[in-house]
Design a protein around this motif. Structure first.
Motif, mmCIF file in Angstrom:
data_model
loop_
_atom_site.group_PDB
_atom_site.id
_atom_site.type_symbol
_atom_site.label_atom_id
_atom_site.label_comp_id
_atom_site.label_asym_id
_atom_site.label_seq_id
_atom_site.Cartn_x
_atom_site.Cartn_y
_atom_site.Cartn_z
ATOM 1 N N GLY A 109 -6.155 4.593 -8.459
ATOM 2 C CA GLY A 109 -5.440 5.725 -7.892
ATOM 3 C C GLY A 109 -4.259 6.199 -8.694
ATOM 4 N N PHE A 110 -3.621 5.290 -9.441
ATOM 5 C CA PHE A 110 -2.405 5.676 -10.157
ATOM 6 C C PHE A 110 -2.690 6.647 -11.291
ATOM 7 N N SER A 111 -3.918 6.645 -11.804
ATOM 8 C CA SER A 111 -4.240 7.514 -12.936
ATOM 9 C C SER A 111 -4.139 8.995 -12.581
ATOM 10 N N VAL A 112 -4.271 9.342 -11.307
ATOM 11 C CA VAL A 112 -4.243 10.743 -10.903
ATOM 12 C C VAL A 112 -2.864 11.188 -10.415
ATOM 13 N N PHE A 113 -1.930 10.243 -10.306
ATOM 14 C CA PHE A 113 -0.600 10.578 -9.800
ATOM 15 C C PHE A 113 0.136 11.507 -10.769
ATOM 16 N N GLN A 312 -13.570 14.150 -0.264
ATOM 17 C CA GLN A 312 -13.748 14.087 -1.713
ATOM 18 C C GLN A 312 -14.929 13.195 -2.096
ATOM 19 N N LEU A 313 -15.095 12.082 -1.411
ATOM 20 C CA LEU A 313 -16.238 11.216 -1.711
ATOM 21 C C LEU A 313 -17.547 11.868 -1.284
ATOM 22 N N GLY A 314 -17.493 12.710 -0.262
ATOM 23 C CA GLY A 314 -18.702 13.392 0.191
ATOM 24 C C GLY A 314 -19.129 14.527 -0.712
ATOM 25 N N LYS A 315 -18.287 14.917 -1.654
ATOM 26 C CA LYS A 315 -18.621 16.031 -2.550
ATOM 27 C C LYS A 315 -19.316 15.579 -3.825
ATOM 28 N N ARG A 316 -19.634 14.293 -3.915
ATOM 29 C CA ARG A 316 -20.422 13.840 -5.050
ATOM 30 C C ARG A 316 -21.848 14.368 -4.912
ATOM 31 N N SER A 317 -22.405 14.835 -5.980
ATOM 32 C CA SER A 317 -23.741 15.433 -5.945
ATOM 33 C C SER A 317 -24.804 14.341 -5.921
ATOM 34 N N ASP A 323 -16.244 12.221 -11.447
ATOM 35 C CA ASP A 323 -14.983 11.545 -11.748
ATOM 36 C C ASP A 323 -13.796 12.267 -11.137
ATOM 37 N N LEU A 324 -13.833 13.590 -11.045
ATOM 38 C CA LEU A 324 -12.705 14.347 -10.513
ATOM 39 C C LEU A 324 -12.514 14.073 -9.024
ATOM 40 N N THR A 325 -13.594 14.153 -8.257
ATOM 41 C CA THR A 325 -13.468 13.921 -6.816
ATOM 42 C C THR A 325 -13.145 12.465 -6.518
ATOM 43 N N GLU A 326 -13.740 11.545 -7.254
ATOM 44 C CA GLU A 326 -13.450 10.122 -7.035
ATOM 45 C C GLU A 326 -11.995 9.804 -7.363
ATOM 46 N N ALA A 327 -11.466 10.392 -8.425
ATOM 47 C CA ALA A 327 -10.073 10.154 -8.793
ATOM 48 C C ALA A 327 -9.135 10.654 -7.701
ATOM 49 N N ARG A 328 -9.423 11.829 -7.154
ATOM 50 C CA ARG A 328 -8.584 12.351 -6.070
ATOM 51 C C ARG A 328 -8.697 11.478 -4.824
ATOM 52 N N ALA A 329 -9.893 10.967 -4.555
ATOM 53 C CA ALA A 329 -10.063 10.083 -3.400
ATOM 54 C C ALA A 329 -9.278 8.790 -3.573
ATOM 55 N N TRP A 330 -9.330 8.198 -4.766
ATOM 56 C CA TRP A 330 -8.559 6.980 -5.014
ATOM 57 C C TRP A 330 -7.056 7.256 -4.953
ATOM 58 N N ALA A 332 -5.598 9.520 -3.064
ATOM 59 C CA ALA A 332 -5.251 9.639 -1.646
ATOM 60 C C ALA A 332 -5.207 8.277 -0.976
ATOM 61 N N ALA A 333 -6.137 7.383 -1.357
ATOM 62 C CA ALA A 333 -6.136 6.032 -0.783
ATOM 63 C C ALA A 333 -4.881 5.266 -1.169
ATOM 64 N N LEU A 334 -4.491 5.358 -2.437
ATOM 65 C CA LEU A 334 -3.265 4.676 -2.880
ATOM 66 C C LEU A 334 -2.043 5.267 -2.186
ATOM 67 N N THR A 335 -2.010 6.576 -2.005
ATOM 68 C CA THR A 335 -0.895 7.199 -1.295
ATOM 69 C C THR A 335 -0.801 6.698 0.138
ATOM 70 N N LEU A 336 -1.947 6.533 0.788
ATOM 71 C CA LEU A 336 -1.961 6.023 2.163
ATOM 72 C C LEU A 336 -1.420 4.597 2.221
ATOM 73 N N VAL A 337 -1.809 3.769 1.253
ATOM 74 C CA VAL A 337 -1.296 2.391 1.197
ATOM 75 C C VAL A 337 0.215 2.392 0.970
ATOM 76 N N LEU A 338 0.685 3.221 0.047
ATOM 77 C CA LEU A 338 2.118 3.293 -0.237
ATOM 78 C C LEU A 338 2.894 3.839 0.958
ATOM 79 N N LEU A 339 2.289 4.753 1.709
ATOM 80 C CA LEU A 339 2.944 5.296 2.893
ATOM 81 C C LEU A 339 3.178 4.203 3.933
#
Length: 359
Positions: A109-113, A312-317, A323-330, A332-339
């Protein structure tokens, strides 16, 4: 008075008071021996993968240390070492997967921050486009959880006060029974209840406050149970001293019991908030999802972090990874953990500030 000690023939340390004891390096030596035996068994039995070797090494460590203790220290101390080893092993079995999961989420998740990731929404951004962020989902999560907390926490704390201070008879037992039942209610059931009563019953479309109502239902039993335990920790002597001075019961609760238990109540409230912060199932039914920012929880779909991850995970074909949607999903998951982590740290600080002064 000195205690004479002498080295025993088996490598142990003997005391005149406590008898023979294993040396301090015994657990480390047992661990090295267990790992060596596990690797040898892997080579002899041609095991595939390292998971079997890991569990074999753990079992051999317990066996080697317990057998060594039984031979040197006796049956009673061997039982004690066996139980202690199992406790430490259970702790490691719980903490290692947690650390691995959090580390994996952090790396992915940090790679997309970036600043844009936190200050932009997904409005107008397709699954194949770079950019976009979680601003809309973060705002929606904060609004939804805040509304749920405003509804659930007062109900939970006042119910706990009633059960601890006034609860007697059949009504209190009934309340306790229903709190226990609600504790085990799956989150989707709470979502279906609100969906049937509110959306189907009144013909309404999904909106943010509907999801907050379902989250509040899930928060109430957690808040009641945790707050009840915190109130029970207040010494009875404090209440009796207040009653002896002629202070009414309601005033004793307000001026003595609640300030004393305030730090614990803050922690229990945060526990209830953390319980629902990552819920997804009720939100799928009740809040919907939108890529734009919606500050009004009583009108229209509202995005949340769990729903953004799901979207975002549901938008995989198909089975093809994006990689773009998965990165955004990760992200968001990291943000939720940090929150949740920030809320925990904030609650600890507030608990310290709310702790009654003892001098």
């Amino acid at each position: 008075m000195s205690v004479a000690t002498a080295p025993a023939s088996s490598g142990s340390i003997r005391s005149e008071l406590i008898g023979a004891r294993l040396p301090s390096w015994a657990p480390y030596g047992s661990a090295v021996a267990a790992v060596g035996l596990a690797v040898l068994l892997r080579w002899l039995l041609e095991w595939t993968g390292w998971s079997t070797t890991f569990f074999a090494a753990a079992a051999l460590f317990v066996l080697v240390l317990t057998t060594w203790s039984f031979a040197v220290e006796g049956r009673r101390q061997a039982k004690n070492r066996f139980a202690s080893t199992l406790i430490y092993a259970s702790f490691l079995a719980a903490i290692v997967p947690l650390v691995l999961i959090l580390t994996y989420i952090g790396i992915k998740g940090f790679s997309v921050f970036s600043a844009d990731f936190f200050l932009r929404s997904m409005n107008g951004v397709t699954s194949r486009m770079a950019g976009g962020g979680l601003y809309h989902a973060l705002i929606g999560t904060l609004i939804t959880v805040a509304i749920a907390a405003i509804i659930a926490l007062p109900i939970g704390i006042f119910t706990a006060i009633y059960l601890v201070e006034y609860g007697r008879g059949k009504f209190a037992k009934t309340v306790t029974f229903f709190v226990d039942v609600m504790t085990g209610v799956p989150s989707i059931v709470a979502g279906l209840f609100v969906y049937t009563f509110l959306l189907l019953g009144f013909g309404m479309r999904p909106f943010g406050a509907a999801g907050a109502l379902a989250l509040a239902i899930l928060m109430v039993p957690v808040s009641v149970r945790a707050s009840e335990e915190m109130l029970k920790l207040v010494p009875r002597d404090l209440r009796d001293a207040s009653y002896a001075l002629g202070v009414p019961k309601w005033r004793t609760i307000v001026r003595v019991v609640l300030p004393t238990a305030m730090s614990g109540l803050i922690t229990s409230s945060l526990l209830a908030v953390a319980r629902v912060a990552g819920e997804t199932a009720p939100l799928i039914l009740l809040t919907g999802y939108t890529a734009s920012i919606n500050f009004n929880p009583f009108s229209g779909d509202q995005a949340t972090l769990p729903m953004m991850i799901w979207d975002q995970l549901g938008k995989r074909s198909g089975t093809t990874s994006n990689d773009l949607t998965e990165a955004r999903a990760w992200g968001a998951a990291l943000t939720l953990v940090l929150l949740v982590l920030i809320l925990n740290i904030g609650a600890r600080l507030l608990a310290r500030l709310a702790k009654p002064k003892t001098s």
